[in-house]
Design a protein around this motif. Structure first.
Motif, PDB file in Angstrom:
ATOM      1  N   GLU A 175     -10.072   3.517  13.074  1.00  7.94           N
ATOM      2  CA  GLU A 175     -10.575   2.346  12.871  1.00  7.94           C
ATOM      3  C   GLU A 175     -11.036   1.358  14.023  1.00  7.94           C
ATOM      4  OE1 GLU A 175     -11.040   1.649   9.448  1.00  7.94           O
ATOM      5  OE2 GLU A 175     -12.106  -0.261   9.951  1.00  7.94           O
ATOM      6  N   ALA A 232      -5.112   7.075  12.493  1.00 11.81           N
ATOM      7  CA  ALA A 232      -5.924   6.357  11.431  1.00 11.81           C
ATOM      8  C   ALA A 232      -6.666   4.844  12.128  1.00 11.81           C
ATOM      9  CB  ALA A 232      -5.542   6.138  10.101  1.00 11.81           C
ATOM     10  N   LYS A 236      -4.423  10.413   3.354  1.00  5.44           N
ATOM     11  CA  LYS A 236      -5.319  11.550   2.912  1.00  5.44           C
ATOM     12  C   LYS A 236      -4.749  12.775   4.072  1.00  5.44           C
ATOM     13  CE  LYS A 236      -9.681  10.317   3.322  1.00  5.44           C
ATOM     14  NZ  LYS A 236     -10.697   9.713   2.913  1.00  5.44           N
ATOM     15  N   LYS A 248       0.984  -1.254   0.032  1.00  5.66           N
ATOM     16  CA  LYS A 248      -0.216  -0.018  -0.131  1.00  5.66           C
ATOM     17  C   LYS A 248       0.982   1.242  -0.052  1.00  5.66           C
ATOM     18  CE  LYS A 248      -3.751  -1.784  -0.547  1.00  5.66           C
ATOM     19  NZ  LYS A 248      -4.464  -1.295  -1.588  1.00  5.66           N
ATOM     20  N   ILE A 266      -5.445   4.389   3.935  1.00  4.13           N
ATOM     21  CA  ILE A 266      -5.870   5.525   2.986  1.00  4.13           C
ATOM     22  C   ILE A 266      -6.349   6.870   3.791  1.00  4.13           C
ATOM     23  CG2 ILE A 266      -8.102   6.645   1.778  1.00  4.13           C
ATOM     24  CD1 ILE A 266      -8.212   3.594   0.634  1.00  4.13           C
ATOM     25  N   GLN A 267      -6.724   6.687   5.272  1.00  7.51           N
ATOM     26  CA  GLN A 267      -6.907   7.665   5.853  1.00  7.51           C
ATOM     27  C   GLN A 267      -5.525   8.323   6.067  1.00  7.51           C
ATOM     28  OE1 GLN A 267     -10.266   8.518   5.264  1.00  7.51           O
ATOM     29  NE2 GLN A 267      -9.522   9.691   7.125  1.00  7.51           N
ATOM     30  N   ARG A 274     -14.618   2.508  14.894  1.00  3.58           N
ATOM     31  CA  ARG A 274     -15.665   2.090  14.100  1.00  3.58           C
ATOM     32  C   ARG A 274     -16.021   0.630  14.378  1.00  3.58           C
ATOM     33  NH1 ARG A 274     -15.806   3.178   7.632  1.00  3.58           N
ATOM     34  NH2 ARG A 274     -16.884   1.403   7.113  1.00  3.58           N
ATOM     35  N   GLU A 281      -6.526  -1.473   4.799  1.00  3.35           N
ATOM     36  CA  GLU A 281      -6.548  -0.596   3.794  1.00  3.35           C
ATOM     37  C   GLU A 281      -7.379   0.759   3.871  1.00  3.35           C
ATOM     38  OE1 GLU A 281      -9.198  -1.594   0.123  1.00  3.35           O
ATOM     39  OE2 GLU A 281      -7.346  -1.119  -0.909  1.00  3.35           O
ATOM     40  N   ARG A 282      -8.393   0.693   4.689  1.00  5.43           N
ATOM     41  CA  ARG A 282      -8.880   2.020   5.293  1.00  5.43           C
ATOM     42  C   ARG A 282      -7.818   2.887   5.946  1.00  5.43           C
ATOM     43  NH1 ARG A 282     -14.409   0.181   5.770  1.00  5.43           N
ATOM     44  NH2 ARG A 282     -13.844  -0.529   7.824  1.00  5.43           N
ATOM     45  N   ALA A 312      -9.470  -5.108   4.223  1.00  7.13           N
ATOM     46  CA  ALA A 312     -10.096  -3.930   3.916  1.00  7.13           C
ATOM     47  C   ALA A 312     -10.055  -2.805   4.938  1.00  7.13           C
ATOM     48  CB  ALA A 312     -11.726  -4.245   3.499  1.00  7.13           C
ATOM     49  N   GLU A 313     -10.086  -3.233   6.003  1.00 11.10           N
ATOM     50  CA  GLU A 313     -10.205  -2.477   7.204  1.00 11.10           C
ATOM     51  C   GLU A 313      -8.699  -1.640   7.333  1.00 11.10           C
ATOM     52  OE1 GLU A 313     -13.310  -4.378  10.577  1.00 11.10           O
ATOM     53  OE2 GLU A 313     -11.089  -4.981  10.254  1.00 11.10           O
TER      54      GLU A 313
END
Ligand SMILES: Nc1ncnc2c1ncn2[C@@H]1O[C@H](COP(=O)(O)OP(=O)(O)OP(=O)(O)O)[C@@H](O)[C@H]1O
Ligand SMILES: [Mg+2]
Length: 325
Positions: free
Chosen positions: A311, A307, A289, A255, A285-286, A314, A281-282, A278-279
């Motif tokens: 997560e 980040a 960003k 990544k 990305i955060q 969440r 990856e989030r 997927a988590e």
């Protein structure tokens, strides 16, 4: 582009037109694009997967009967975008090799594995692996539109299913049946009515009879809900689990391959055990960003930690909801 699409399935013509496009891009001085296109055409010789099929599978005209229930899935990922465990890599490579020797194997009267069941928690690579596998096979991928398939009219779901299996019999492809549990729910489940029982019976029959020209791949994250008779209908069951520390490190390296960081991201792998790809990856990305937002050149450990915290929050919310229901 029109000519390129029209040449689908005729490999030599396809190559010639693709070459032409690349040369045109080179002339326009779009060097990076030209290089990327050429690389795609040569198709990842550096990949750990075996080289792709030289010829692409012919595309038969879309039969009317199935067109409401299947849709073409265009591959957007390559082998370089997927992290697989060593054992899953082994299985995929052996399936690819087997597929390429289909005729030789069948001539000896032996069966070729073609029906695969993908199991595992959400966000751990079932769909992305099906997509990359199809691309490596050189086969088009078709996804089944479950919402259209499952009909409220009595008996119609089974007849819709028949149309899809007829399609898979004729079209060399990877037919992807996502959320398979919605169809193959246990017949013992007392909450299920007769219609579903009939659907499962038809499904078992269709899978049994199917000799696909490519692969049938069914995917589920509710494997415990599947009817027990389903399992032996599949030639291979592949498990996609949450990644361990080593796989997380690989995923993080992947990544951040084109992103500058002020710290070694792999040192964060142990904190991410228990997360799905997927988590994670989030999280990546955060973190990236926030660097963009604050106009910094590299990702700092602080961004990444924030980040991860987000997560976790969440995830905690989700577990609370699950506990309440
Ligand atoms: N093994 C993996 N390697 C690389 N990326 C992954 C992997 N697994 C998941 N991802 C990332 O997470 C996203 C979601 O993964 P995917 O759709 O394959 O999950 P899934 O197992 O099919 O989940 P679901 O059960 O919810 O359908 C992918 O698009 C990809 O970006
Ligand atoms: Mg999926």
């Amino acid at each position: 582009m029109k000519r390129l699409l029209a040449s689908y399935g005729r490999d030599d013509e396809f190559r010639a037109i693709a070459e032409q496009i690349i040369v045109e891009e080179e002339k326009k001085n779009n060097k990076v694009l030209a290089r990327t296109l050429r690389k795609s055409l040569e198709n990842g010789s550096s990949s750990s997967w075996p080289r792709s099929m030289k010829s692409l599978a012919p595309l038969i005209p879309f039969p009317d009967a199935a067109k409401d229930f299947v849709e073409r899935v265009e591959p957007t990922h390559t082998t370089k975008d997927v992290v697989l465990s060593a054992s899953n890599t082994r299985v995929f490579i052996s399936l690819l090799k087997e597929f390429r020797r289909t005729e030789d194997i069948q001539r000896k009267g032996l069966p070729v594995r073609s029906k695969l069941l993908f199991c595992g928690p959400p966000g751990c690579g079932k769909t992305i692996s099906a997509e990359v596998f199809a691309a490596e096979l050189g086969l088009p991928m078709f996804g089944v539109k479950l919402d259209q398939l499952i009909s409220s009219y009595l008996g119609e779901t089974a007849s819709n299913l028949r149309k899809i299996f007829d399609f898979a019999r004729k079209q060399p492809c990877v037919l992807f049946l996502d959320e398979f549990d919605a169809l193959a729910r246990s017949r013992d489940d007392s909450s299920e009515h007769n219609e579903l029982r009939r659907v499962v019976n038809s499904l078992l029959l269709f899978i049994d009879r199917l000799r696909p020209q490519g692969f049938l791949i069914a995917a589920t994250n509710l494997d415990h809900a599947l009817d027990s008779a389903i399992w032996r209908r599949f030639d291979e069951v592949i498990w996609f689990d949450k990644p361990d520390e080593q796989l997380i490190s690989r995923f993080l390296r992947m990544k951040f391959r084109n992103v500058a960081t002020a710290f070694d991201v792999t040192t964060k792998a142990d904190e991410l055990v228990g997360f799905s790809y997927a988590e994670i990856e989030r999280v990546c990305i955060q973190a990236i960003k926030s660097t963009v937002i604050e106009k910094r050149k590299d990702v700092r450990e602080r961004d990444f930690n924030a980040a991860i915290l987000d997560e976790r929050r969440r995830k905690a919310g989700r577990s609370r909801l699950a506990a309440q229901s």
